[in-house]
Design a protein around this motif. Sequence first.
Motif, PDB file in Angstrom:
ATOM      1  N   ALA A   1      15.187  18.812   5.174  1.00  0.00           N
ATOM      2  CA  ALA A   1      13.822  19.320   5.320  1.00  0.00           C
ATOM      3  C   ALA A   1      12.809  18.285   4.845  1.00  0.00           C
ATOM      4  O   ALA A   1      11.746  18.080   5.457  1.00  0.00           O
ATOM      5  CB  ALA A   1      13.662  20.620   4.549  1.00  0.00           C
ATOM      6  N   PHE A   2      13.116  17.609   3.723  1.00  0.00           N
ATOM      7  CA  PHE A   2      12.226  16.565   3.208  1.00  0.00           C
ATOM      8  C   PHE A   2      12.082  15.429   4.207  1.00  0.00           C
ATOM      9  O   PHE A   2      10.985  14.888   4.433  1.00  0.00           O
ATOM     10  CB  PHE A   2      12.773  16.066   1.878  1.00  0.00           C
ATOM     11  N   GLU A   3      13.195  15.078   4.862  1.00  0.00           N
ATOM     12  CA  GLU A   3      13.164  14.000   5.853  1.00  0.00           C
ATOM     13  C   GLU A   3      12.299  14.389   7.052  1.00  0.00           C
ATOM     14  O   GLU A   3      11.539  13.570   7.588  1.00  0.00           O
ATOM     15  CB  GLU A   3      14.588  13.673   6.294  1.00  0.00           C
ATOM     16  N   GLN A   4      12.400  15.641   7.481  1.00  0.00           N
ATOM     17  CA  GLN A   4      11.575  16.100   8.604  1.00  0.00           C
ATOM     18  C   GLN A   4      10.080  16.014   8.281  1.00  0.00           C
ATOM     19  O   GLN A   4       9.262  15.586   9.106  1.00  0.00           O
ATOM     20  CB  GLN A   4      11.946  17.537   8.970  1.00  0.00           C
ATOM     21  N   ILE A   5       9.747  16.425   7.050  1.00  0.00           N
ATOM     22  CA  ILE A   5       8.339  16.357   6.656  1.00  0.00           C
ATOM     23  C   ILE A   5       7.860  14.911   6.630  1.00  0.00           C
ATOM     24  O   ILE A   5       6.767  14.586   7.108  1.00  0.00           O
ATOM     25  CB  ILE A   5       8.152  17.024   5.277  1.00  0.00           C
ATOM     26  N   GLU A   6       8.664  14.027   6.068  1.00  0.00           N
ATOM     27  CA  GLU A   6       8.278  12.616   6.015  1.00  0.00           C
ATOM     28  C   GLU A   6       8.112  12.037   7.416  1.00  0.00           C
ATOM     29  O   GLU A   6       7.226  11.228   7.670  1.00  0.00           O
ATOM     30  CB  GLU A   6       9.308  11.820   5.223  1.00  0.00           C
ATOM     31  N   ASN A   7       8.972  12.446   8.335  1.00  0.00           N
ATOM     32  CA  ASN A   7       8.871  11.958   9.714  1.00  0.00           C
ATOM     33  C   ASN A   7       7.552  12.422  10.362  1.00  0.00           C
ATOM     34  O   ASN A   7       6.889  11.669  11.089  1.00  0.00           O
ATOM     35  CB  ASN A   7      10.066  12.431  10.540  1.00  0.00           C
ATOM     36  N   LYS A   8       7.168  13.681  10.116  1.00  0.00           N
ATOM     37  CA  LYS A   8       5.909  14.199  10.660  1.00  0.00           C
ATOM     38  C   LYS A   8       4.718  13.412  10.121  1.00  0.00           C
ATOM     39  O   LYS A   8       3.810  13.017  10.867  1.00  0.00           O
ATOM     40  CB  LYS A   8       5.748  15.680  10.321  1.00  0.00           C
ATOM     41  N   ILE A   9       4.719  13.186   8.806  1.00  0.00           N
ATOM     42  CA  ILE A   9       3.610  12.427   8.210  1.00  0.00           C
ATOM     43  C   ILE A   9       3.577  11.003   8.757  1.00  0.00           C
ATOM     44  O   ILE A   9       2.514  10.445   9.045  1.00  0.00           O
ATOM     45  CB  ILE A   9       3.742  12.423   6.671  1.00  0.00           C
ATOM     46  N   GLY A  10       4.751  10.401   8.944  1.00  0.00           N
ATOM     47  CA  GLY A  10       4.822   9.059   9.498  1.00  0.00           C
ATOM     48  C   GLY A  10       4.247   8.999  10.901  1.00  0.00           C
ATOM     49  O   GLY A  10       3.536   8.040  11.260  1.00  0.00           O
ATOM     50  N   ARG A  11       4.555  10.022  11.740  1.00  0.00           N
ATOM     51  CA  ARG A  11       4.016  10.036  13.109  1.00  0.00           C
ATOM     52  C   ARG A  11       2.482  10.139  13.084  1.00  0.00           C
ATOM     53  O   ARG A  11       1.797   9.502  13.890  1.00  0.00           O
ATOM     54  CB  ARG A  11       4.614  11.200  13.903  1.00  0.00           C
ATOM     55  N   LEU A  12       1.957  10.979  12.182  1.00  0.00           N
ATOM     56  CA  LEU A  12       0.496  11.123  12.106  1.00  0.00           C
ATOM     57  C   LEU A  12      -0.176   9.809  11.716  1.00  0.00           C
ATOM     58  O   LEU A  12      -1.210   9.428  12.279  1.00  0.00           O
ATOM     59  CB  LEU A  12       0.136  12.224  11.099  1.00  0.00           C
ATOM     60  N   HIS A  13       0.424   9.091  10.751  1.00  0.00           N
ATOM     61  CA  HIS A  13      -0.161   7.811  10.351  1.00  0.00           C
ATOM     62  C   HIS A  13      -0.038   6.780  11.479  1.00  0.00           C
ATOM     63  O   HIS A  13      -0.939   5.956  11.657  1.00  0.00           O
ATOM     64  CB  HIS A  13       0.532   7.299   9.078  1.00  0.00           C
ATOM     65  N   GLU A  14       1.032   6.830  12.210  1.00  0.00           N
ATOM     66  CA  GLU A  14       1.201   5.913  13.336  1.00  0.00           C
ATOM     67  C   GLU A  14       0.145   6.186  14.416  1.00  0.00           C
ATOM     68  O   GLU A  14      -0.458   5.255  14.977  1.00  0.00           O
ATOM     69  CB  GLU A  14       2.608   6.070  13.915  1.00  0.00           C
ATOM     70  N   LEU A  15      -0.093   7.472  14.714  1.00  0.00           N
ATOM     71  CA  LEU A  15      -1.127   7.823  15.688  1.00  0.00           C
ATOM     72  C   LEU A  15      -2.510   7.418  15.193  1.00  0.00           C
ATOM     73  O   LEU A  15      -3.359   6.953  15.977  1.00  0.00           O
ATOM     74  CB  LEU A  15      -1.092   9.331  15.963  1.00  0.00           C
ATOM     75  N   ALA A  16      -2.751   7.587  13.898  1.00  0.00           N
ATOM     76  CA  ALA A  16      -4.053   7.205  13.344  1.00  0.00           C
ATOM     77  C   ALA A  16      -4.285   5.705  13.489  1.00  0.00           C
ATOM     78  O   ALA A  16      -5.394   5.267  13.847  1.00  0.00           O
ATOM     79  CB  ALA A  16      -4.138   7.627  11.871  1.00  0.00           C
ATOM     80  N   ARG A  17      -3.238   4.893  13.203  1.00  0.00           N
ATOM     81  CA  ARG A  17      -3.388   3.446  13.378  1.00  0.00           C
ATOM     82  C   ARG A  17      -3.590   3.094  14.845  1.00  0.00           C
ATOM     83  O   ARG A  17      -4.393   2.212  15.180  1.00  0.00           O
ATOM     84  CB  ARG A  17      -2.149   2.737  12.820  1.00  0.00           C
ATOM     85  N   LYS A  18      -2.908   3.796  15.707  1.00  0.00           N
ATOM     86  CA  LYS A  18      -3.004   3.508  17.143  1.00  0.00           C
ATOM     87  C   LYS A  18      -4.421   3.750  17.661  1.00  0.00           C
ATOM     88  O   LYS A  18      -4.935   2.967  18.475  1.00  0.00           O
ATOM     89  CB  LYS A  18      -2.001   4.392  17.894  1.00  0.00           C
ATOM     90  N   HIS A  19      -5.046   4.821  17.205  1.00  0.00           N
ATOM     91  CA  HIS A  19      -6.392   5.160  17.683  1.00  0.00           C
ATOM     92  C   HIS A  19      -7.497   4.696  16.730  1.00  0.00           C
ATOM     93  O   HIS A  19      -8.672   5.002  16.945  1.00  0.00           O
ATOM     94  CB  HIS A  19      -6.480   6.677  17.888  1.00  0.00           C
ATOM     95  N   ARG A  20      -7.087   3.959  15.695  1.00  0.00           N
ATOM     96  CA  ARG A  20      -8.042   3.329  14.772  1.00  0.00           C
ATOM     97  C   ARG A  20      -8.973   4.355  14.117  1.00  0.00           C
ATOM     98  O   ARG A  20     -10.187   4.182  14.065  1.00  0.00           O
ATOM     99  CB  ARG A  20      -8.861   2.260  15.502  1.00  0.00           C
ATOM    100  N   VAL A  21      -8.344   5.416  13.641  1.00  0.00           N
ATOM    101  CA  VAL A  21      -9.094   6.442  12.923  1.00  0.00           C
ATOM    102  C   VAL A  21      -8.267   6.886  11.728  1.00  0.00           C
ATOM    103  O   VAL A  21      -7.069   6.574  11.624  1.00  0.00           O
ATOM    104  CB  VAL A  21      -9.412   7.672  13.818  1.00  0.00           C
ATOM    105  N   ALA A  22      -8.882   7.613  10.811  1.00  0.00           N
ATOM    106  CA  ALA A  22      -8.139   8.214   9.710  1.00  0.00           C
ATOM    107  C   ALA A  22      -7.354   9.422  10.235  1.00  0.00           C
ATOM    108  O   ALA A  22      -7.732  10.011  11.254  1.00  0.00           O
ATOM    109  CB  ALA A  22      -9.104   8.648   8.610  1.00  0.00           C
ATOM    110  N   PRO A  23      -6.259   9.801   9.577  1.00  0.00           N
ATOM    111  CA  PRO A  23      -5.468  10.938  10.072  1.00  0.00           C
ATOM    112  C   PRO A  23      -6.300  12.206  10.268  1.00  0.00           C
ATOM    113  O   PRO A  23      -6.086  12.941  11.234  1.00  0.00           O
ATOM    114  CB  PRO A  23      -4.395  11.119   8.992  1.00  0.00           C
ATOM    115  N   GLU A  24      -7.247  12.445   9.355  1.00  0.00           N
ATOM    116  CA  GLU A  24      -8.046  13.663   9.493  1.00  0.00           C
ATOM    117  C   GLU A  24      -9.027  13.595  10.674  1.00  0.00           C
ATOM    118  O   GLU A  24      -9.625  14.603  11.046  1.00  0.00           O
ATOM    119  CB  GLU A  24      -8.808  13.939   8.191  1.00  0.00           C
ATOM    120  N   GLN A  25      -9.199  12.408  11.275  1.00  0.00           N
ATOM    121  CA  GLN A  25     -10.097  12.266  12.425  1.00  0.00           C
ATOM    122  C   GLN A  25      -9.368  12.352  13.764  1.00  0.00           C
ATOM    123  O   GLN A  25      -9.993  12.251  14.816  1.00  0.00           O
ATOM    124  CB  GLN A  25     -10.843  10.928  12.338  1.00  0.00           C
ATOM    125  N   LEU A  26      -8.062  12.549  13.720  1.00  0.00           N
ATOM    126  CA  LEU A  26      -7.288  12.641  14.966  1.00  0.00           C
ATOM    127  C   LEU A  26      -7.716  13.817  15.850  1.00  0.00           C
ATOM    128  O   LEU A  26      -7.761  13.679  17.079  1.00  0.00           O
ATOM    129  CB  LEU A  26      -5.792  12.727  14.644  1.00  0.00           C
TER     130      LEU A  26
END
Length: 560
Positions: A301-326
Amino acid sequence: MLAHLSLKQFAVVSAAELSFGPGLTVISGETGAGKSLLVDALGLLSGLRADSGVVRHGADRAELVADFTLDDAPLAAAWLRDNELDETGDGEAAICQIRRVIRADGGSRAWINGRPVTLSQLGELAGRLVEIHGQHEQQALMSRASQLGLLDAYGRHDAPLAVVEAAAQQWSALLRERDTLSAQGDVSDRIAWLEHQHAELEREVLEAEALAKLLSDHRRHAHAAGLIAACESAFARLGGDEGPSLTRLVQQVRGELQRVAEHEPRLNDVDAMLDNAAIQIDEALTLLDRVRDDLDLDPSAFEQIENKIGRLHELARKHRVAPEQLPAARDGMAGELELLRSAGDRLQVLDGEIQSARAQWRRAADTLGEARRKAAKNLSETTSALIGELGMGGGRFDVALEPLDEDRPDPQGGERVEFLVAANPGQPARPLRKVASGGELSRISLAIEVAAFGLDAVATMVFDEVDSGIGGAVAEIVGQKLRALGASRQVLCVTHLAQVAAQGHAHYRVSKAASEGVTQSAVQVLGAKQREEELARMLGGIELNKEVRAAAKRLLADVV
């Protein structure tokens, strides 16, 4: 109405105090004496830019002060009230004072009713108090834009002109939208890219509440072992697994106190507090047990949560915004996709809207054009009659309206104006800007001013040698026109003509003299005898014989 003007250390004027009344006030003096300094001072008090040259030589600063009564200036009184610059704060101030100080280094400051203001504010207020017309205004009349503005002011076309401007803005906005959509060309690649990016974001839960819960779950799983250990230790110590329980100790203390409470009533309060403490401890034990049961050391379960957070940070870097701005990025893509998908349909709709906007502008422009034609006819007839009186018998003044191309919206309407003049009978009318004679131009300009001015709410009009280039009987008529204008407005006129000066209700003379090698100007209000002498000087120059003085006296006697 201008009531008082004070000048200190201004140009060649050391100090001058002038009071003005209604009607026509004339200002005369020898060439170079500084007659136009009074006009220059009003210009500076109206917000014109100044330089150090207006400060009297040797002085640190020049100071200009003008007092206006507001009884005949409702627009100025309203402006003062709207800008919280009225004297009393209740909008009933009778006097408005404008003050400006210009330093020798070129800097300046301004005040209205004792409060600091900008030059822009000076200009706004002065435009509601005074109009200044001089020889440079004659040159302004050469501009076709100024001619159109004068015609609209004469015809009071503010309302229809505003409708035309609004229609032109709407038409322009639609044209710009169509140009933007047309410039996009084939947008299929852009749509495909946006669809992929949008779908990628749609697969994630991006809302702020979900992100906060995800981070909270991550912290709980990351510290699960420590949380479990802390809960078990607390439960053991509170529940009695490691020695006597707190609940049993509290009950023992209560029993001891209850046996002696009859001798001290306050111990009953202590007993009640301990009872509540025992209840809180029991509730705390229950909650601890529940929290412990909810905690689980689950690496997957911990690994799944970490994977979700990692995807959000990856998307944020891709679109050049903070995670909360996605979420905003996702919604922006959705909006652009909708626009692009509907661009073709929008273009078809736009064509109809543009035609409708063009028709609306055309109707408004036709209404304005009709009003302009009526005003042009009246201004032409009135000015033609006036230039005849001003010594151009048989001359003709025409206001010609020329239609414009209608392919693009014009906020000024569907026509432009050209002032035409025929100075003599039988001559073809020519554009006013091509009239060569300075005398003719002066008379034509004055005729237009007399015909067009006095229609607005500005109570004070200033004329700076607008009678240049004329003389004799024509000058007398000019004076009569200015005096007639003074029946409804306060008129100040700087003049070099005795025939004009004789028509004044009041007369100031500006003189100059050298004192200790420095030229100074002085301003003096003239009485009846002094006026005769000044008019004689204006008529005869240096030698003032009996004939010249008699002529001056007749000029004053003939004033009606």
